[in-house]
Design an enzyme around this catalytic site. Structure first.
Site, short mmCIF file in Angstrom:
data_model
loop_
_atom_site.label_atom_id
_atom_site.label_comp_id
_atom_site.label_asym_id
_atom_site.label_seq_id
_atom_site.Cartn_x
_atom_site.Cartn_y
_atom_site.Cartn_z
N LYS B 121 0.83 -1.21 0.00
CA LYS B 121 0.00 0.00 0.00
C LYS B 121 0.86 1.26 0.00
O LYS B 121 0.59 2.22 -0.71
CB LYS B 121 -0.95 0.00 1.22
CG LYS B 121 -2.07 -1.05 1.10
CD LYS B 121 -2.83 -1.25 2.41
CE LYS B 121 -3.82 -2.40 2.29
NZ LYS B 121 -4.51 -2.74 3.54
N GLN B 165 -4.70 -1.65 9.83
CA GLN B 165 -4.51 -2.93 9.16
C GLN B 165 -5.11 -4.05 10.01
O GLN B 165 -4.74 -4.23 11.16
CB GLN B 165 -3.01 -3.18 8.90
CG GLN B 165 -2.72 -4.42 8.06
CD GLN B 165 -3.26 -4.31 6.64
OE1 GLN B 165 -3.23 -3.25 6.01
NE2 GLN B 165 -3.79 -5.42 6.13
N ASP B 188 -11.10 2.79 4.41
CA ASP B 188 -11.41 1.36 4.26
C ASP B 188 -12.92 1.11 4.27
O ASP B 188 -13.38 0.03 3.91
CB ASP B 188 -10.76 0.56 5.41
CG ASP B 188 -9.48 -0.14 4.98
OD1 ASP B 188 -9.25 -0.25 3.76
OD2 ASP B 188 -8.71 -0.59 5.85
#
Lengths: 361, 361
Positions: B121, B165, B188
């Site tokens: 990422k 994460q 997200d």
């Protein structure tokens, strides 16, 4: 490499049954038990995949289907039992802490059906001892006026539940109105955060929308095991279809949502063990849409002209009852099925809210 | 009585196509067009039921299936195109207002797979000019420490997107952590309010979760018409399966979600026009699970030991590719299918967030 575990299904099923049983046993000892449906987070189980193709030997839905006509679930009677338990709880609350739950209803405009629904809700509140008040606003009122009424009830400590009777007149943005409603008083469960917490596994909404909650309560009281079953929800409204599909999924059914763009809805429906219909189209679901022995919950309630009736109309469900009653194993009538359960769940949500806010167990 | 309208399906289909086309034309004239997928609210159509049983004469999915092996969607190449558009947009933003989007990543612990994902990422951010920073916390850190890192990034005006994460170490409550994340920086899309707004028709979430968004983008780019199609989503995780099912439904597919408690998943899957598999079980979906001509999107990415590979393992999808490629009309490979799209969607969400926060169009 991730291993494939050998047939964990029975293990998980036992675990869930145990969890539910323990819960009922524990709650059964208290006077506070009103509903049979367990909290959602207690249903959460890990998804451990087993690839054997026939994990259930015989469908329990089929086992209970051994007569020609379906068992007709009497929603009116079941809801009376629930309302009686709620009345007991309200009395207990008043005796212990000198307070009762309070429900505020905001109604915009003069829709005849909304007026009937609101009147029924207020009457039901009175019967169980819940304090209620209605704010009526004119059809042409502004968004700000509805929001201002909401804000007033948000602040009122004697109010534990607020509902805005839907649908609102077209010029009002339903989303903007509902966004103002205090989450902890959202007894209809329509705030998107409540919807999100209903959809997301591992979370629990403060309130489950009343009609979907009533459907699940009916399924549980009919003795059907939802886990592992094929369920079809007809209709995807934000207030019934969608939340019902989330709830059924939280109970581990395999859910398909049918809507107006679905091809061959009859074919998909006829494979389902559980059918919940909430499309609002009278008699859409015919007998040949139903799998023999299926459980049919009919949420649809449409007025159909009928000069032979006192009011000139009668209420008709989505399901062609005369046909389906000969095919299903369990069915709900219209009226007298889901409708009374919706009102009972509203009272239950208001009671739960008051208990939470007043820290009363 | 509610009337049954005569075949409104074609009318609605035309309306939707028109809406989408207009949108693309309008957006096509601007440099800002990065994705092909339209905003969700533009997809909202009234559910007007038509009861004719075969509203689609021939499935367009079947029409494009005329060869023995499937068209393999190259997610890597498609995502490179998207990343190149994003890079152009970031440059334009810097030239116009002297600012670039910023992404913050919080990583707890040292999971090898999380480390690889985070590294990818960050590298992808660098390539398109997005500023990024990583906060690494030890495995045994407290919830408060993660929340404090989040609060810092919430306040930082140079940060437009924050991601935690997942999965977090077991002692940390994912829900409590995500609740702290500022909604307007939730790139997200895992905040329950974003999930609720994705599920509820008439609303639009600030962010659509990256992997589901990537799946829809792949479907749209493969030319498949989602409306009216039978779609099966295998797996019901909060981060992939569930939001993918909501998205497909917003695009008017008839969606069934399959999970570990589903009976005969292969039978249900083999009736689907579109299969999105996100179970995380290598090779679970065999060739005979797939309907000839179906579109297969494989989200599963599981490491499988393989001494012949440099790292001692290779990545394997949920779908038995060798079998499915001979049955499907379109398929995504693993690796190189959905994976690169997920990263591209994260960049796209971060860019969108920066544009919104900086009021840059």
């Amino acid at each position: 490499m991730m291993g494939l575990m050998a047939t964990p299904w029975n293990y998980l099923r036992r675990k869930l049954q145990l969890k539910t049983r323990v819960l009922h046993t524990v709650k059964g000892g208290l006077t506070s038990q009103v509903l049979m449906s367990p909290p959602l987070v207690s249903l959460d189980l890990p998804d451990i995949w087993s690839l054997s193709s026939s994990r259930l030997s015989v469908s329990s839905v089929h086992k209970i289907f051994n007569e020609q006509t379906a068992w007709v679930l009497d929603g009116k009677m079941i809801s009376m039992g629930i309302r009686s338990s709620i009345a007991g709880e309200v009395r207990r609350m008043e005796e212990c802490i000198g307070k009762v739950p309070g429900l505020a209803v905001i109604m915009v405009g003069q829709r005849w059906d909304s007026q009937i629904y609101v009147r029924n809700k207020i009457k039901a509140c009175e019967e169980v001892g819940i304090k209620s008040c209605v704010t009526e606003l004119p059809t042409d009122c502004t968004e700000a006026e509805v929001q201002s009424a909401l804000l007033r009830f948000n602040k009122d400590p004697s109010i534990h539940g607020i509902l805005v009777q839907l649908p609102l007149p077209q010029h009002l943005d339903e989303g903007k109105v509902l966004d103002v409603l205090g989450l902890e008083k959202d007894v209809d469960g329509f705030h998107p955060l409540n919807t999100g917490n209903l959809a997301v596994i591992g979370r629990e909404p403060l309130f489950i929308p009343c009609t979907p909650k009533g459907c699940i309560e009916l399924l549980i009281r009919s003795g059907v095991e939802i886990i592992g079953k094929k369920a079809v929800v007809i209709g995807r409204s934000n207030i019934v279809g969608l939340p019902t599909s989330f709830l059924l999924q939280r109970h581990h059914a395999t859910v398909t949502v049918i809507h107006a763009f679905t091809e061959n809805p009859e074919q998909i429906t006829s494979a389902a063990d559980i059918v919940v219909s909430a499309a609002g189209i009278p008699n859409m679901v015919r007998g040949n849409w139903i799998k023999p022995g299926a459980i049919v919950i009919d949420v649809g309630t449409s007025p159909v002209e009928d000069p032979s009736c006192e009011d000139g109309y009668r209420l008709v469900g989505d399901v062609c009852y005369e046909e389906a009653v000969n095919v299903a194993s369990v069915i709900t009538p219209v009226p007298g099925g889901v409708g009374p359960m919706t009102v009972a769940m509203l009272l239950s949500n208001t009671l739960d809210s008051a208990k939470r806010m007043l820290d009363f167990t």
